[in-house]
Design a protein around this motif. Structure first.
Motif, PDB file in Angstrom:
ATOM      1  N   THR A   1     -13.463  -7.289  -0.630  1.00 44.41           N
ATOM      2  CA  THR A   1     -12.702  -7.843  -1.760  1.00 44.41           C
ATOM      3  C   THR A   1     -12.334  -6.803  -2.813  1.00 44.41           C
ATOM      4  O   THR A   1     -11.589  -7.116  -3.733  1.00 44.41           O
ATOM      5  CB  THR A   1     -13.511  -8.961  -2.451  1.00 44.41           C
ATOM      6  N   THR A   2     -12.843  -5.586  -2.697  1.00 46.24           N
ATOM      7  CA  THR A   2     -12.658  -4.586  -3.754  1.00 46.24           C
ATOM      8  C   THR A   2     -11.954  -3.351  -3.203  1.00 46.24           C
ATOM      9  O   THR A   2     -12.338  -2.820  -2.161  1.00 46.24           O
ATOM     10  CB  THR A   2     -14.014  -4.161  -4.348  1.00 46.24           C
ATOM     11  N   THR A   3     -10.928  -2.923  -3.917  1.00 43.66           N
ATOM     12  CA  THR A   3     -10.248  -1.682  -3.564  1.00 43.66           C
ATOM     13  C   THR A   3     -10.157  -0.790  -4.790  1.00 43.66           C
ATOM     14  O   THR A   3     -10.220  -1.258  -5.933  1.00 43.66           O
ATOM     15  CB  THR A   3      -8.821  -1.933  -3.039  1.00 43.66           C
ATOM     16  N   VAL A   4     -10.032   0.518  -4.547  1.00 41.09           N
ATOM     17  CA  VAL A   4      -9.803   1.494  -5.607  1.00 41.09           C
ATOM     18  C   VAL A   4      -8.430   2.095  -5.359  1.00 41.09           C
ATOM     19  O   VAL A   4      -8.143   2.566  -4.256  1.00 41.09           O
ATOM     20  CB  VAL A   4     -10.882   2.593  -5.603  1.00 41.09           C
ATOM     21  N   ASN A   5      -7.607   2.075  -6.384  1.00 42.07           N
ATOM     22  CA  ASN A   5      -6.231   2.537  -6.246  1.00 42.07           C
ATOM     23  C   ASN A   5      -6.107   3.974  -6.736  1.00 42.07           C
ATOM     24  O   ASN A   5      -6.244   4.245  -7.924  1.00 42.07           O
ATOM     25  CB  ASN A   5      -5.298   1.621  -7.049  1.00 42.07           C
ATOM     26  N   TYR A   6      -5.843   4.897  -5.816  1.00 43.85           N
ATOM     27  CA  TYR A   6      -5.668   6.309  -6.160  1.00 43.85           C
ATOM     28  C   TYR A   6      -4.194   6.705  -6.235  1.00 43.85           C
ATOM     29  O   TYR A   6      -3.881   7.880  -6.432  1.00 43.85           O
ATOM     30  CB  TYR A   6      -6.352   7.195  -5.118  1.00 43.85           C
ATOM     31  N   SER A   7      -3.298   5.767  -6.076  1.00 44.71           N
ATOM     32  CA  SER A   7      -1.867   6.081  -6.042  1.00 44.71           C
ATOM     33  C   SER A   7      -1.446   6.828  -7.303  1.00 44.71           C
ATOM     34  O   SER A   7      -1.795   6.440  -8.421  1.00 44.71           O
ATOM     35  CB  SER A   7      -1.056   4.793  -5.906  1.00 44.71           C
ATOM     36  N   GLY A   8      -0.696   7.911  -7.122  1.00 45.17           N
ATOM     37  CA  GLY A   8      -0.233   8.715  -8.250  1.00 45.17           C
ATOM     38  C   GLY A   8      -1.186   9.805  -8.678  1.00 45.17           C
ATOM     39  O   GLY A   8      -0.814  10.687  -9.451  1.00 45.17           O
TER      40      GLY A   8
END
Length: 201
Positions: free
Chosen positions: A63-70
């Protein structure tokens, strides 16, 4: 630069390890060599790069994600370079070189770029490798017809001439029992000495 992405879950809801969906690597490299007469030689190399994730979401659990985009990609300095000057006198040669690398990040959060409150927390330690500059020197002497060789060169090198303390690599660990993100740095060698012998038969 576009690469295959496996950012999904298996039948049991566990994250599948995979690559970032998209990353972009842009940069400029330049080098030069110049001579001032027959005795002095100047050399230089420079690199600038912008290495970032276009799209990258890491699954922590179902259910958990970490967004590294950018974010900038960890381990890539934005700038690096080397300049060197060598001077020949008879059979001798002396060289002085200076190397530089810009700031690097230890993980893909880019030092918690998207979570500024984390950086302001008491005791927070920046997850970066600071920019560094180091000097190296070498002294060489060529001897003809030594021990049966056509030409022999003896070289004495000093790396990290001014004994600078700096780091060249690192990562973020999550040690038990707290599993809190902990920066780990890998230091460079202190001042080091090398002697070399090169013979042409």
């Amino acid at each position: 630069n576009e690469i295959v992405y496996n950012g999904a879950l298996d039948d049991n809801g566990n994250p599948i390890t995979g690559n970032a969906a998209r990353s972009r690597h842009r940069g400029v490299e330049a080098s030069l060599t110049a001579h001032a007469g027959r005795a002095l030689e100047l050399r230089g190399a420079f690199q600038w790069s912008a290495d970032r994730f276009g799209e990258y979401r890491e699954y922590v659990d179902s259910t958990t994600t970490v967004n590294y985009s950018g974010n900038r990609i960890a381990g890539f300095p934005g700038v690096s370079g080397r300049v060197a000057a060598a001077y020949r006198v008879g059979r001798g040669r002396v060289e002085l070189a200076v190397e530089h690398a810009g700031r690097q990040y230890l993980d893909n959060t880019q030092d918690e770029r998207k979570d500024p409150t984390a950086r302001s927390a008491p005791g927070y330690v920046a997850k970066t490798i600071a920019p560094w500059t180091v000097a190296n020197a070498a002294l060489a002497y060529r001897v003809a017809r030594f021990l049966g060789s056509e030409s022999t060169e003896v070289t004495f090198r000093v790396s990290n001439l001014f004994d600078r303390r700096y780091e060249t690599a690192g990562y973020v660990d999550y040690p038990a029992p707290s599993y809190a993100p902990t920066p780990v740095w890998i230091p460079a060698a202190t001042r080091s000495y090398f002697v070399g012998l090169r013979a042409s038969l």
